[in-house]
Design a protein around this motif. Structure first.
Motif, PDB file in Angstrom:
ATOM      1  N   GLN A 165       0.854  -1.200   0.000  1.00 49.95           N
ATOM      2  CA  GLN A 165       0.000   0.000   0.000  1.00 49.95           C
ATOM      3  C   GLN A 165       0.882   1.240   0.000  1.00 49.95           C
ATOM      4  OE1 GLN A 165      -1.523   1.646   3.695  1.00 49.95           O
ATOM      5  NE2 GLN A 165      -3.615   1.233   3.015  1.00 49.95           N
ATOM      6  N   GLN A 191       0.512   5.600   0.428  1.00 49.72           N
ATOM      7  CA  GLN A 191      -0.294   6.799   0.674  1.00 49.72           C
ATOM      8  C   GLN A 191       0.668   7.959   0.883  1.00 49.72           C
ATOM      9  OE1 GLN A 191      -2.389   4.738   4.108  1.00 49.72           O
ATOM     10  NE2 GLN A 191      -4.159   5.785   3.225  1.00 49.72           N
ATOM     11  N   THR A 248      -3.912   4.703   6.835  1.00 48.17           N
ATOM     12  CA  THR A 248      -4.612   3.509   7.316  1.00 48.17           C
ATOM     13  C   THR A 248      -3.899   2.251   6.836  1.00 48.17           C
ATOM     14  OG1 THR A 248      -6.005   3.679   5.345  1.00 48.17           O
ATOM     15  CG2 THR A 248      -6.894   4.576   7.401  1.00 48.17           C
ATOM     16  N   PRO A 249      -2.805   1.871   7.516  1.00 44.03           N
ATOM     17  CA  PRO A 249      -2.150   0.617   7.125  1.00 44.03           C
ATOM     18  C   PRO A 249      -3.103  -0.552   7.322  1.00 44.03           C
ATOM     19  CG  PRO A 249      -1.222   1.482   9.166  1.00 44.03           C
ATOM     20  CD  PRO A 249      -2.158   2.520   8.653  1.00 44.03           C
ATOM     21  N   PRO A 250      -3.121  -1.476   6.378  1.00 35.28           N
ATOM     22  CA  PRO A 250      -4.092  -2.574   6.464  1.00 35.28           C
ATOM     23  C   PRO A 250      -3.833  -3.468   7.665  1.00 35.28           C
ATOM     24  CG  PRO A 250      -2.474  -2.993   4.746  1.00 35.28           C
ATOM     25  CD  PRO A 250      -2.213  -1.607   5.236  1.00 35.28           C
ATOM     26  N   LYS A 251      -4.886  -4.057   8.164  1.00 37.07           N
ATOM     27  CA  LYS A 251      -4.773  -5.032   9.254  1.00 37.07           C
ATOM     28  C   LYS A 251      -4.217  -6.330   8.673  1.00 37.07           C
ATOM     29  CE  LYS A 251      -5.941  -6.949  13.302  1.00 37.07           C
ATOM     30  NZ  LYS A 251      -4.984  -6.780  14.389  1.00 37.07           N
ATOM     31  N   MET A 252      -3.036  -6.717   9.123  1.00 38.61           N
ATOM     32  CA  MET A 252      -2.412  -7.935   8.610  1.00 38.61           C
ATOM     33  C   MET A 252      -1.827  -8.716   9.777  1.00 38.61           C
ATOM     34  SD  MET A 252      -0.437  -6.156   5.368  1.00 38.61           S
ATOM     35  CE  MET A 252       0.295  -7.604   4.644  1.00 38.61           C
ATOM     36  N   HIS A 260       6.065  -7.772   8.028  1.00 38.79           N
ATOM     37  CA  HIS A 260       5.628  -6.555   7.350  1.00 38.79           C
ATOM     38  C   HIS A 260       6.359  -5.359   7.972  1.00 38.79           C
ATOM     39  CE1 HIS A 260       2.354  -9.404   6.802  1.00 38.79           C
ATOM     40  NE2 HIS A 260       2.065  -9.306   8.093  1.00 38.79           N
ATOM     41  N   TRP A 319       5.931  -1.072   8.221  1.00 42.57           N
ATOM     42  CA  TRP A 319       5.262   0.195   7.892  1.00 42.57           C
ATOM     43  C   TRP A 319       6.340   1.271   7.922  1.00 42.57           C
ATOM     44  CZ3 TRP A 319       1.613   3.536  11.400  1.00 42.57           C
ATOM     45  CH2 TRP A 319       1.053   4.561  10.619  1.00 42.57           C
ATOM     46  N   SER A 345       5.855  -5.835   2.678  1.00 40.57           N
ATOM     47  CA  SER A 345       5.560  -7.154   3.256  1.00 40.57           C
ATOM     48  C   SER A 345       6.277  -8.264   2.508  1.00 40.57           C
ATOM     49  CB  SER A 345       4.047  -7.397   3.202  1.00 40.57           C
ATOM     50  OG  SER A 345       3.733  -8.673   3.703  1.00 40.57           O
ATOM     51  N   SER A 395       2.334  -9.173  -3.651  1.00 40.46           N
ATOM     52  CA  SER A 395       1.434  -8.152  -4.188  1.00 40.46           C
ATOM     53  C   SER A 395       1.918  -7.869  -5.613  1.00 40.46           C
ATOM     54  CB  SER A 395       1.480  -6.882  -3.334  1.00 40.46           C
ATOM     55  OG  SER A 395       2.553  -6.059  -3.738  1.00 40.46           O
TER      56      SER A 395
END
Lengths: 354, 186
Positions: free
Chosen positions: A5, A7, A78-82, A156, A158, A206, A210
């Motif tokens: 992701q 942003q 909003t980092p994805p829930k992983m 992962h 961030w 991650s 992807s």
């Protein structure tokens, strides 16, 4: 390592769409500095030591401190829930130094932002750090993140890269005579300097697959180029690039005479004088220092996702060897992104569309 | 089998005399205190030749930042030293190094972070890893805590001690928090 992701907030607007639209429409977000965006002490210092406001690429909204600006932007990410083990990296050239440097209060130029990230992350944290490799900070952090994942320390990462403008950095770059007079003319014969810019970028990385993968990250530092870039050191970070079938290059392209020349010489060396389509983002959102490499990753990702490209606005002839700034990408499968920083830091990475 | 070598060195910043390494860093007089100190430190460890370098800094470049704005002259050489990673450029100039370096600003446990980062890279195949924690020593200089992984022993002089981080006497938590330092440091 895969890019899950991306942003960002830039002077072009609060999100990727605004940034991408600005790049595609050829609209620069560089304008006269708004002093009202700075804290009162900094404004007084500025007016005493500078005078008329120069140009730069600032956020359109104002915050009373850089920490608050970081907080506002980071809370919008909003980092994805992983599931799995997370690492957090903050990369920045100067962090929130501008909040402290004008007074005698206690200092903490980086870790308050790292603490914001820890609060924002919804996941199990195993590693965290702040990387500051001058203007190549984002590349250095990506290199660290890739190795954290490959060493199986985290699943992962961030990464948030950010730098904001204040009198401290403006006066510093003014002292170096590095600021442009009117516009950023990356890789062009009449370039006369850079324009500073503001950006905060979020990249979620991650081991999980992807469509976008970091095929390579490389960094090298020497002591021969504290403020002058080194062609040879940059070349060291790009082993075997010629055989990678690179579709386009997003260069550091600050617009300073020395940076652009060293980059073009290095790129011509590794590509046997056939540099693929070369572009840069700094004419649009300025030089965002420690965030600039991450800004360029977002630009590359958008080029790959949309199969559209943006060129550097042409104000004067390309410097010898940089003619590919007027051409088109060969394809959108692989991008080379370069970065250079004071203190002899040189870096590159390759982003691939899988 | 010892897993790494460790050295603690306090370096005073004495600007009254020309340093022994001045010929290798021609503009030595323009260095800030941190860059001067790291050059002093490097000059004492001249035999090392790393392939990878980590620099963990407590206090970032805060003192130099403050001096830059208070001086009021805004010189380029002063500004350049307000970037924490630039002190490695001075070291690389002195030592003739051209290697990957990642600079991390660490306020809490720079020594522990330096150990863990260097150890992990060495365990995953990196050779000759130097991972250094640097912090103001509260007097007039800086403390350097150096972790050397995967170096030939002959390249390390008696300023280093061998540490077996897998041994019973190695308390990782104490090392990371800094509370074990006095026992193991030379």
């Amino acid at each position: 390592m895969f890019l899950i992701q991306h942003q960002l907030q830039t002077s072009a607007g609060p999100d990727v769409t605004a940034f991408w639209n600005s790049l595609n429409s050829g609209i620069s977000a560089i304008d006269e500095i708004q002093l009202s965006n700075w804290n009162p002490r900094a404004q007084v210092f500025w007016e005493k030591n500078w005078g008329p406001a120069p140009i730069a690429a600032q956020f359109s909204d104002s915050s009373s401190s850089h920490l608050l600006a970081f907080k506002k932007t980071i809370e919008s990410f909003t980092p994805p829930k992983m599931d799995g083990r997370w690492g957090i990296l903050f990369s920045s050239t100067k962090g929130i130094t501008e909040d402290y440097v004008w007074d005698e209060e206690s200092w903490n130029s980086y870790s308050p932002v790292l603490e914001l990230l820890k609060k924002q992350l919804d996941g199990d944290l195993y590693e965290s750090s702040t990387v500051s490799n001058a203007c190549a900070s984002a590349h250095a952090a990506l290199h660290l993140a890739r190795n954290w994942i490959e060493q199986d320390r985290v699943d992962h990462v961030w990464l948030v890269s950010g730098d904001l403008i204040g009198p401290f950095t403006m006066l510093g770059f003014k002292s170096l005579r590095a600021l442009c007079s009117k516009s950023v003319q990356s890789y062009q014969s009449k370039r006369d300097g850079l324009s500073l810019g503001e950006s905060i970028v979020s990249l979620v990385l991650s081991k999980d697959p992807s469509p976008l993968r970091f095929l390579h990250t490389g960094i090298s530092n020497d002591g021969l180029s504290t403020t002058r870039p080194s062609k040879d050191c940059l070349i060291k970070t790009m082993p075997n690039v010629k055989n990678q079938n690179i579709g386009f290059v997003i260069g550091h392209g600050t617009g300073t005479p020395a940076n652009d020349l060293a980059e073009i010489e290095a790129l011509n060396d590794v590509f046997d004088n056939r540099i693929p389509f070369l572009t840069s983002t700094k004419w649009c959102v300025g030089h965002t220092l420690g965030a600039s490499g991450a800004v360029d990753v977002v630009a590359a990702a958008e080029m790959m996702n949309t199969e559209k490209f943006f060129q550097i606005p042409i104000h004067s002839d390309p410097i010898s060897g940089a003619e590919s700034i007027t051409q088109n990408p060969a394809h959108y499968q692989k991008a080379l992104i370069t970065s250079l920083g004071f203190g002899g830091t040189h870096a590159s990475l390759i982003l691939e569309r899988v | 089998m010892s897993e790494f070598y460790f050295s603690k060195l306090d370096v005073d910043v004495d600007r009254t005399l020309e340093p022994s390494w001045s010929k290798k860093v021609p503009r030595w007089y323009q260095l800030d205190d941190a860059a001067f100190a790291i050059a002093e430190w490097g000059s004492k460890l001249m035999t090392l030749d790393p392939e990878l370098f980590f620099l963990f800094i407590r206090g970032a470049s805060n003192k130099t930042d403050r001096q830059f704005v208070m001086k009021g002259t805004f010189s380029p050489q002063d500004f350049v030293h307000t970037l924490p990673s630039v002190r490695f450029g001075t070291l690389a100039e002195l030592m003739g190094w051209s290697v990957p370096m990642i600079c991390q600003c660490e306020e809490t446990t720079p020594n522990g972070r330096a150990f863990l980062e260097g150890q992990s890279w060495a365990r995953h195949g990196a050779s000759r890893v130097l991972s250094v924690a640097m912090e103001p020593n509260g007097v007039a200089g800086f403390r350097f805590m150096t972790h050397a992984f995967s170096f030939p022993q002959k390249s390390l002089d008696n300023r280093f001690i061998a540490v077996n981080s897998n041994g019973n006497n190695f308390d990782l938590n104490a090392w990371v928090s800094g509370t074990a330092q006095t026992e193991l440091m030379v």
